[in-house]
Design a protein around this motif. Structure first.
Motif, PDB file in Angstrom:
ATOM      1  N   ARG A  31      24.673 -23.690  21.461  1.00 15.18           N
ATOM      2  CA  ARG A  31      25.062 -23.380  22.838  1.00 15.18           C
ATOM      3  C   ARG A  31      24.668 -24.526  23.774  1.00 15.18           C
ATOM      4  O   ARG A  31      25.428 -24.890  24.678  1.00 15.18           O
ATOM      5  N   GLU A  32      23.494 -25.122  23.545  1.00 16.32           N
ATOM      6  CA  GLU A  32      23.038 -26.225  24.389  1.00 16.32           C
ATOM      7  C   GLU A  32      23.925 -27.464  24.218  1.00 16.32           C
ATOM      8  O   GLU A  32      24.232 -28.157  25.185  1.00 16.32           O
ATOM      9  N   ARG A  35      27.159 -26.870  26.009  1.00 13.00           N
ATOM     10  CA  ARG A  35      26.931 -26.962  27.456  1.00 13.00           C
ATOM     11  C   ARG A  35      26.943 -28.415  27.903  1.00 13.00           C
ATOM     12  O   ARG A  35      27.542 -28.763  28.917  1.00 13.00           O
ATOM     13  N   GLU A  39      29.760 -29.656  30.463  1.00 14.61           N
ATOM     14  CA  GLU A  39      29.336 -30.015  31.812  1.00 14.61           C
ATOM     15  C   GLU A  39      30.079 -31.250  32.306  1.00 14.61           C
ATOM     16  O   GLU A  39      30.252 -31.448  33.499  1.00 14.61           O
TER      17      GLU A  39
END
Length: 158
Positions: A31-32, A35, A39
Motif C-alpha cells: 500500500r505504501e 501511495r 502521489e
C-alpha cells in the motif's frame, strides 16, 4: 520564476502501462509503494511531489529539450539504475569547494538526499564528508564556456 505543473491526466497516462507484467507487478506493491507512485498524479497536494520551479532560462528543463518518457519506456530502459541485491545504502559526497555558495550548496545536497531517499524507496541515503578534487584522483577540465570545473564522471562511477 516559472512553475511547471503537468495536468493529472498527463501524469496518469504516463504512469499507466498496457504491459501485463508491469500491471501485475504494480498489484503486488505494498500500500505504501502504491501511495508513493500515485502521489505523483497529484503534485502539490501531497508531501512527496511538488511542482517544478524554473528559476531561469539556463535551468535544465528549458535549456535541454527532451522527449517525454512514460513509465513503460523508463522501466524497459536497460541503462536505468536499479538497486543491487544486498546493497541498501546510497552515499552522496560533495567534491570540491563552493566558496561563497557553501550554505546554499548544503541545502541543495539535502534536497538531493531527500529526492534519492524517495526515488529509491527502501534504501538509506547517507551524506559523506566533502573531499577535495585532488583527493579523488579524477581527470578534470575547466569548461571553456562556463569557466566551471568539470570532473570526468567515468573516473568516479565504475
Amino acid at each position: 520564476m516559472q512553475v511547471i505543473q503537468h495536468p493529472a491526466e498527463t501524469l496518469r497516462t504516463a504512469l499507466v502501462s498496457s504491459r501485463c507484467d508491469l500491471t501485475d507487478r504494480y498489484r503486488k506493491y505494498s500500500r505504501e509503494e502504491r501511495r508513493l507512485l500515485e502521489e505523483g498524479l497529484h503534485p502539490g497536494d501531497g508531501s512527496l511531489f511538488q511542482p517544478i520551479t524554473v528559476h531561469s532560462d539556463s535551468d535544465w528543463i528549458p535549456s535541454h529539450q527532451e522527449e517525454p518518457q512514460d513509465f513503460q519506456s523508463f522501466y524497459s530502459n536497460p541503462y536505468s539504475s536499479m538497486p543491487i541485491k544486498g546493497h541498501s545504502t546510497i552515499y552522496i559526497q560533495i567534491i570540491g569547494s563552493f566558496g561563497e555558495a557553501e550554505a546554499e550548496t548544503g541545502q541543495y545536497v539535502e534536497w538531493i538526499r531527500d529526492y534519492c531517499q524517495a526515488f529509491y524507496y527502501g534504501l538509506v541515503v547517507k551524506l559523506l564528508p566533502p573531499v577535495t578534487v585532488a583527493a579523488t584522483g579524477c581527470a578534470f577540465r575547466v569548461n571553456s564556456s562556463s569557466r566551471n570545473l568539470q570532473i570526468h564522471a567515468g573516473d568516479l562511477v565504475p
